[in-house]
Design an enzyme around this catalytic site. Sequence first.
Site, PDB file in Angstrom:
ATOM      1  N   LYS A 117      43.339  50.069  49.466  1.00 53.33           N
ATOM      2  CA  LYS A 117      42.026  49.445  49.564  1.00 53.33           C
ATOM      3  C   LYS A 117      41.252  49.966  50.752  1.00 53.33           C
ATOM      4  CE  LYS A 117      42.622  45.381  46.790  1.00 53.33           C
ATOM      5  NZ  LYS A 117      42.460  43.946  46.644  1.00 53.33           N
ATOM      6  N   LYS A 199      48.555  49.424  35.290  1.00 49.27           N
ATOM      7  CA  LYS A 199      48.522  47.994  34.973  1.00 49.27           C
ATOM      8  C   LYS A 199      47.091  47.534  34.652  1.00 49.27           C
ATOM      9  CE  LYS A 199      49.392  43.656  37.402  1.00 49.27           C
ATOM     10  NZ  LYS A 199      50.016  42.984  38.540  1.00 49.27           N
ATOM     11  N   LYS A 202      41.696  43.321  36.583  1.00 48.03           N
ATOM     12  CA  LYS A 202      40.346  42.793  36.505  1.00 48.03           C
ATOM     13  C   LYS A 202      39.396  43.548  37.417  1.00 48.03           C
ATOM     14  CE  LYS A 202      41.393  38.860  39.661  1.00 48.03           C
ATOM     15  NZ  LYS A 202      42.827  38.672  39.725  1.00 48.03           N
TER      16      LYS A 202
END
Length: 335
Positions: A117, A199, A202
């Site tokens: 991130k 995976k 969202k």
Amino acid sequence: MEEKKKVIFSGIQPSGNLTLGNYLGALKNWVKLQDENKYECYFCVVDLHAITVRQEPKDLRRRTLEVLAIYLAAGIDPKKTTLFIQSHVSTHSEAAWLLNCFTYIGEASRMTQFKDKSKRYGEAVSVGLLDYPILMAADILLYNADLVPVGKDQTQHLEMARNIAQRFNNLYSPTFVIPEGYIPEDGAKIMDLQEPTKKMSKSSDNPNSYILIMDQPEVIRRKINRCVTDSIGVVNYTDEQPGIKNLITILGAINGLKPEEIVEKYKGKGYSQFKEDVADAIVGELEPIQQKVQSFLSDKKYLENIYKSGAEKAYYVSNKVLRKMQKKIGFIPKA
Ligand code: TRP
């Protein structure tokens, strides 16, 4: 004599709309665990975690209630489980501060999720993002959770929670239960519909790569119809056909059939029939949930009662552990 029930803690962030992956991979299993009546369950909407990246206040409010409504619609029963919103229980922030002082910068900055991130947000990466797993450790340790159902991507954070707990216990005296990850054997890992080796998430930029719990039936059908498969043309459960494998996983998680049974059923049939059936199964599973979510959301008073009593229970339990921590550290107990 009644044995002490094992404690389970888990949470989902209201940072994006929940996907079929959250539902089949997490929620459906939580409901199963709850209904086994063997565990004391705490399920939380982790809104403090969500603000580690910028959130639009009105979206955060809407999604927090929606996640709560989805928990309920999926079958989490507030009579059996403590269901609450993280920011309503102040012990989480307080314990996170204390645990910060027992965590090394080195171990926090080694977390893969933080590294990924911080690459993505560059200079604008918040201290909160570095702190994220320590808040998660607070969530878990405050309830002396034995088992923490999480996806594989969270095992590193859980390992860090275990290390912090162990360190605190060694420095003072046994305080925390050392939690274990719980990855259920039949827990479905749902993959991205466009890149089926990743995976389902969202936070993906491409809406065709996920199905949302609240997606309308025609949207679900279109996304399944367009999902990436292969040119082999045989329904097989193998890593060489990750797209088809993923659809088999989804179908099996819904109808309870084993992969072999699904493969057998589609022998000699093409992908289009298979895709259609998968889409039907998803729609059939999600439609009743969506209706329940809408009805919960239209009764704000009911939701308020649930999260209020959940927060009271959670505060009561977690505050005992927080007080123990404060006392051992050397703070003067409040008179
Ligand atoms: N970090 C978790 C995730 O994104 C969410 C989370 C926060 C959590 N606190 C937790 C999960 C405590 C389990 C236990 O998946």
